[in-house]
Design a protein around this motif. Structure first.
Motif, PDB file in Angstrom:
ATOM      1  N   UNK A 684       0.837  -1.212   0.000  1.00  0.00           N
ATOM      2  CA  UNK A 684       0.000   0.000   0.000  1.00  0.00           C
ATOM      3  C   UNK A 684       0.862   1.249   0.000  1.00  0.00           C
ATOM      4  N   UNK A 685       1.929   1.240   0.792  1.00  0.00           N
ATOM      5  CA  UNK A 685       2.801   2.405   0.895  1.00  0.00           C
ATOM      6  C   UNK A 685       3.489   2.691  -0.438  1.00  0.00           C
ATOM      7  N   UNK A 686       3.992   1.674  -1.093  1.00  0.00           N
ATOM      8  CA  UNK A 686       4.675   1.861  -2.374  1.00  0.00           C
ATOM      9  C   UNK A 686       3.704   2.379  -3.432  1.00  0.00           C
ATOM     10  N   UNK A 687       2.492   1.840  -3.441  1.00  0.00           N
ATOM     11  CA  UNK A 687       1.506   2.320  -4.410  1.00  0.00           C
ATOM     12  C   UNK A 687       1.201   3.800  -4.192  1.00  0.00           C
ATOM     13  N   UNK A 688       1.045   4.177  -2.938  1.00  0.00           N
ATOM     14  CA  UNK A 688       0.736   5.580  -2.644  1.00  0.00           C
ATOM     15  C   UNK A 688       1.874   6.487  -3.090  1.00  0.00           C
ATOM     16  N   UNK A 689       3.092   6.080  -2.841  1.00  0.00           N
ATOM     17  CA  UNK A 689       4.241   6.893  -3.249  1.00  0.00           C
ATOM     18  C   UNK A 689       4.343   6.933  -4.771  1.00  0.00           C
ATOM     19  N   UNK A 690       4.130   5.790  -5.433  1.00  0.00           N
ATOM     20  CA  UNK A 690       4.203   5.752  -6.896  1.00  0.00           C
ATOM     21  C   UNK A 690       3.156   6.657  -7.531  1.00  0.00           C
ATOM     22  N   UNK A 691       1.965   6.714  -6.923  1.00  0.00           N
ATOM     23  CA  UNK A 691       0.895   7.538  -7.473  1.00  0.00           C
ATOM     24  C   UNK A 691       1.077   9.015  -7.171  1.00  0.00           C
ATOM     25  N   UNK A 692       1.859   9.334  -6.135  1.00  0.00           N
ATOM     26  CA  UNK A 692       1.934  10.723  -5.667  1.00  0.00           C
ATOM     27  C   UNK A 692       3.236  11.423  -6.013  1.00  0.00           C
ATOM     28  N   UNK A 693       4.203  10.699  -6.543  1.00  0.00           N
ATOM     29  CA  UNK A 693       5.493  11.304  -6.861  1.00  0.00           C
ATOM     30  C   UNK A 693       5.927  10.891  -8.260  1.00  0.00           C
ATOM     31  N   UNK A 694       6.895  11.597  -8.770  1.00  0.00           N
ATOM     32  CA  UNK A 694       7.444  11.294 -10.087  1.00  0.00           C
ATOM     33  C   UNK A 694       8.805  10.636  -9.917  1.00  0.00           C
ATOM     34  N   UNK A 695       9.266   9.920 -10.959  1.00  0.00           N
ATOM     35  CA  UNK A 695      10.617   9.347 -10.882  1.00  0.00           C
ATOM     36  C   UNK A 695      11.645  10.427 -10.569  1.00  0.00           C
ATOM     37  N   UNK A 696      12.659  10.036  -9.827  1.00  0.00           N
ATOM     38  CA  UNK A 696      13.663  11.012  -9.393  1.00  0.00           C
ATOM     39  C   UNK A 696      14.466  11.542 -10.571  1.00  0.00           C
TER      40      UNK A 696
END
Length: 869
Positions: A684-696
């Motif tokens: 769940x945490x990884x999905x939230x971060x993937x949806x809320x941020x862009x690749x570095x």
């Protein structure tokens, strides 16, 4: 955005297919990167994997995946220790051929292991019952024979008269065969031996260099080799023995206790004992009774001490006025020393038990510190500690060490029958390795018996000597002995009709060199020496403590023997050794005392008030002690069921997290469910971060909480790397749990600021890589979800930024007149003047000074501030 639930069954099967299609874990001998060889002790194909397998192979897999990510060319193979009695027992019980039973089990267990997601190079797989493998083992045998490392002699064995086979010591239970329940006999059979005793001193000395082995294992091997420095003493017989001997030779490590001698003891197999028994029915009967005890040291040690007085007497070597009776005793081994002892009951428990039984003298000759020589006596326990010699004439007052030297010197200068009465000698407990087994399902010994030429080796070009397929088990004993054609052959020397050897090799032989075969498993010789020398020794070997003696000792011998015949060029097979703990579980019993499995019961109640009932009947169930998982007590859990329910990563994570890997792990349903919840949380945490941020991309200016998170990321990475290097899997797991909490808090605080979004995105990527060795399927899915290229199993381990391991600030304790009163946070590079100024502004410092200037302020940079008021 709503997050999807992690579907372990679908995800794990998909990634396992990807790894296979991409040959991710296939290793090339031509790869020029630094090599790293990790190996778990290979399994016996019993039919199903158990939780011990899951733990063992999960640990090895973490090491393999981590080292691969660190840039090594990793060899991580798998095979099967496939010969042995269980297959023959199955053949007899189920009317199935041992080969069919074995390969069916291998196929089933291979699929079980594959669903664990292990990073194994399956292209190197073999079973020790493969003809291609045992052909090379036969070739090694012939090379050893040529090099003088193999010989044949008569030896005492445990013989089951019903099953008509030799039994290992472990298969003799209370003097009976473990399967037939027949009284076991000790027989003399002609056996093949490897000359491991030639390497006793080398095997012992080299233990000091195995600094990546557990101390307890090295000690166990040291004790098994059993080096003892002592004295060979010749006692004069008052009348010649029936064998014609005029002296009785013994070996002792305690010549200092000679004045405490009470009797002499002979092994039942000593030549004098056997000669006397020819005319003494009572002694003959006693010797036959001894032969039913089994040959193990443990059986002999624990048996009631018994003996027969032979009527022979010897003269004491240090006092001619003392005569000692000679007994045949059941606790004396023929294959240690000379098969005869002098007994000092006061200072040896076996001798004491014997002396008390037969009313023999017990004279103490070693006085404990602070004991009174006038009153010191031996009761039911022998005194075996240090002390001072007394009751010993010219030795009185000496230490044990000095008394040993004095006795040795005295007896070396005394002659008897033309030889010194005493001779210093080094003995070893280690005996040559008897490899002959009277069974079918094993590697045939490639020698031939010819009436004219004797025992001769088979020609190399005639290898393999292959087991016949058309055998039956309708009678006890070795089917090879009664095969109508297989035994018949021609002599390699003279060409006349001859017979094959029907004994097969001990299965310990199969497992004593498999690690070398993995380096070039398709080679037409036992090894490709270049490949073996490049890969060996195994960098990390992992397996159970139950193999700490024989398997490891035999493997160490085999490596030396292979070096002697040019198959490789090293002595030690395993650089690093790790022995993992067992997997345990509660036990359960029904009202009628029958064991119940965890699947048959229902648990209710809180931690300290748990109750159990039968799942079908509701009847009360007794919750018992936590013990090693075993079929006999039904406290096993099927790994396949767990993996199908929770996923392989959950099972792996729990096995790695619960306790230090060298200790036992307690399997609990609650613990597994906790690991499964963590898997879901990370997803769940990884999905939230993937949806809320862009690749570095390029790093923005980072400060505040974002900088704190980056510091935590790199500190955690450094710590987890160190933990995995040291096999501290549970510590790595604990750090990752804590780190996930930190990431979750950062996400909760918001990701609007560019520096926070960058730090969180980095944290997600690094978290994914840190957990990849332990939960590889979840890591692959997270890697893809974050939009990163390739498979994480081929990604490099992230680099630590050393600058982020050092905090910009430091917390200093503040003492006022030598007592700590508080703390201050200052810049790490703050000057002494700045620290003094900041200290004087603190409220608790001002209150202590009461408006006065301090007499002195002492600043120890980055350590402490001391204010003298």
């Amino acid at each position: 955005m709503a997050t999807e639930r992690y579907n372990a069954r679908e995800v794990e099967a998909r990634w396992q297919k990807v790894w296979t299609e991409k040959d991710v874990f296939v290793t090339s001998n031509e790869d020029e990167r630094q090599k790293y060889y990790v190996l778990e002790m290979f399994p016996y194909p019993s039919g199903r994997i158990h939780m011990g397998h899951v733990r063992n192979y999960a640990m090895g897999d973490v090491v393999a995946r981590y080292k691969r990510a660190k840039g090594f060319n990793v060899l991580h193979p798998m095979g099967w220790d496939a010969f042995g009695m269980p297959a023959e027992n199955a053949a007899m019980q189920n009317n199935v051929h041992p080969k069919d039973w074995t390969y069916e089990n291998i196929a089933f267990m291979r699929e079980q292991l594959k669903i664990m997601g292990l990073s194994l190079d399956w292209s190197r797989e073999f079973a020790t019952c493969d003809v291609e493998y045992y052909e090379q083992q036969q070739r090694l045998f012939l090379k050893f024979l040529e090099a003088g490392l193999v010989y044949r002699k008569n030896a005492k064995v445990n013989w089951d008269p019903v099953d008509m086979t030799v039994l290992a010591n472990e298969q003799v239970i209370d003097g009976r065969g473990w399967r037939s329940d027949a009284l076991v006999e000790q027989r003399e059979l002609t056996q093949w031996f490897f000359k491991i005793s030639d390497y006793s001193e080398d095997l012992l000395d080299a233990l000091d260099g195995l600094d990546r082995w557990p101390d307890k294992v090295r000690l166990m091997q040291k004790n098994w080799i059993g080096k003892s420095e002592g004295l060979r003493v010749r006692f004069e017989l008052l009348e010649a023995a029936p064998t014609g001997d005029e002296v009785l030779e013994i070996f002792t490590t305690r010549p200092d206790t000679l004045f405490g001698a009470s009797f002499m003891g002979l092994s039942p197999d000593h030549p004098i004992s056997l000669k006397l028994a020819e005319t003494d029915p009572e002694l003959q009967s006693f010797i036959e009774e001894c032969r039913r005890m089994g040959t193990s040291a443990e059986a002999i040690e624990t048996a009631e001490k018994k003996g027969i007085d032979t009527g022979l007497r010897v003269k004491h070597p240090l006092d001619a006025s003392i005569e000692l009776p000679v007994y045949v005793a059941n606790f004396i081994l023929m294959d240690y020393g000379t098969g005869a002892i002098f007994a000092c009951p006061a200072h040896d428990q076996r001798d004491l038990d014997f002396a008390r039984k037969y009313g023999l003298p017990v004279t103490p000759v070693v006085l404990p510190k602070d004991a009174d020589p006038a009153t010191f006596e031996i009761a039911d326990e022998a005194f075996t500690d240090d002390g001072t010699i007394f009751n010993s004439h010219f030795l009185d007052g000496l230490s044990i060490a000095d008394a040993k030297q004095t006795v040795a010197k005295t007896l070396e200068e005394t002659m008897i029958s033309g030889a010194p009465q005493g001779e210093r000698q080094v003995n070893y407990r280690l005996r040559d390795w008897g490899i002959s087994r009277q069974r079918y399902w094993g590697c045939p010994i490639p020698v031939i018996h010819c009436d004219d030429c004797g025992v001769v080796p088979e020609k190399d070009e005639n290898l393999p000597v292959e087991l016949p397929a058309d055998i039956n088990f309708d009678k006890p004993g070795n089917p090879l002995d009664r095969h109508p054609t297989w035994r018949n052959t021609t002599c390699p020397c003279c060409g006349k009709p001859a017979l094959r050897e029907t004994d097969t090799m001990d299965t310990f032989v199969d497992s004593s060199w498999y690690f070398a075969r993995f380096t070039a498993p398709r080679c037409d010789q036992p090894t490709d020496p270049k490949a073996a020398n490049d890969w060996l020794p195994v960098d990390q070997y992992i397996g159970g403590i139950e193999h700490a003696i024989l398997h490891l000792l035999y493997s160490r011998f085999f490596t030396r023997a292979m070096q002697k015949v040019g198959a490789l060029d090293l002595k030690e097979p395993f650089k690093g050794l790790f022995t993992q703990g067992m997997v345990t579980h509660e036990t359960y019993k029904s009202e009628d005392g029958k064991w119940l499995s965890p699947a048959e019961i229902v648990i209710a109640g809180a931690e300290n008030e748990r109750t159990a009932t039968h799942a079908d009947t509701g009847a009360p169930v007794t919750i018992g002690s936590i013990e090693k998982m075993s079929k006999s007590k039904k406290n096993t859990v099927d790994p396949t069921d767990i993996i199908e329910t929770y996923g392989a990563d959950t099972a792996r994570w729990f096995m790695l997290s619960d306790s230090p890997p060298e200790r036992d792990v307690i399997w609990t349903e609650e613990g597994v469910q906790g690991s499964w919840r963590f898997v879901q949380r990370v997803w769940r945490l990884i999905q939230e971060i993937a949806d809320s941020t862009s690749p570095r991309g390029d790093a923005p200016e980072i400060s505040g909480k974002a900088l704190d998170l980056r510091r935590s990321t790199h500190k955690t990475l450094a710590a987890v790397s160190k933990d995995l290097e040291g096999l501290g899997f549970n510590r790595a797991v604990a750090r990752i749990y804590e780190y996930v909490n930190q990431i979750g808090k950062a996400v909760h605080d918001g990701l609007e600021a560019p520096d926070t979004a960058y730090a969180v995105r980095e944290a997600a990527e690094y978290l994914t890589q840190m957990m990849a060795p332990m939960m590889p399927h979840l890591a692959e899915e997270c890697w893809t979800r974050l939009g990163l290229e390739g498979v994480i199993s081929e990604a490099n381990w992230p680099a630590v930024e050393d600058s982020l391991l050092v905090d910009d600030t430091v917390t200093l304790p503040i003492q006022i007149n030598g007592k700590k009163r508080g703390e201050i946070i200052v810049a790490r590079d703050a000057s002494k003047e700045a620290v003094e100024a900041a200290t004087l502004e603190l409220d608790f410092v001002q209150r202590a000074l009461e408006g006065r200037a301090p007499r002195k302020i002492i600043v120890v940079p980055q350590r402490i501030v001391n204010v003298v008021a």
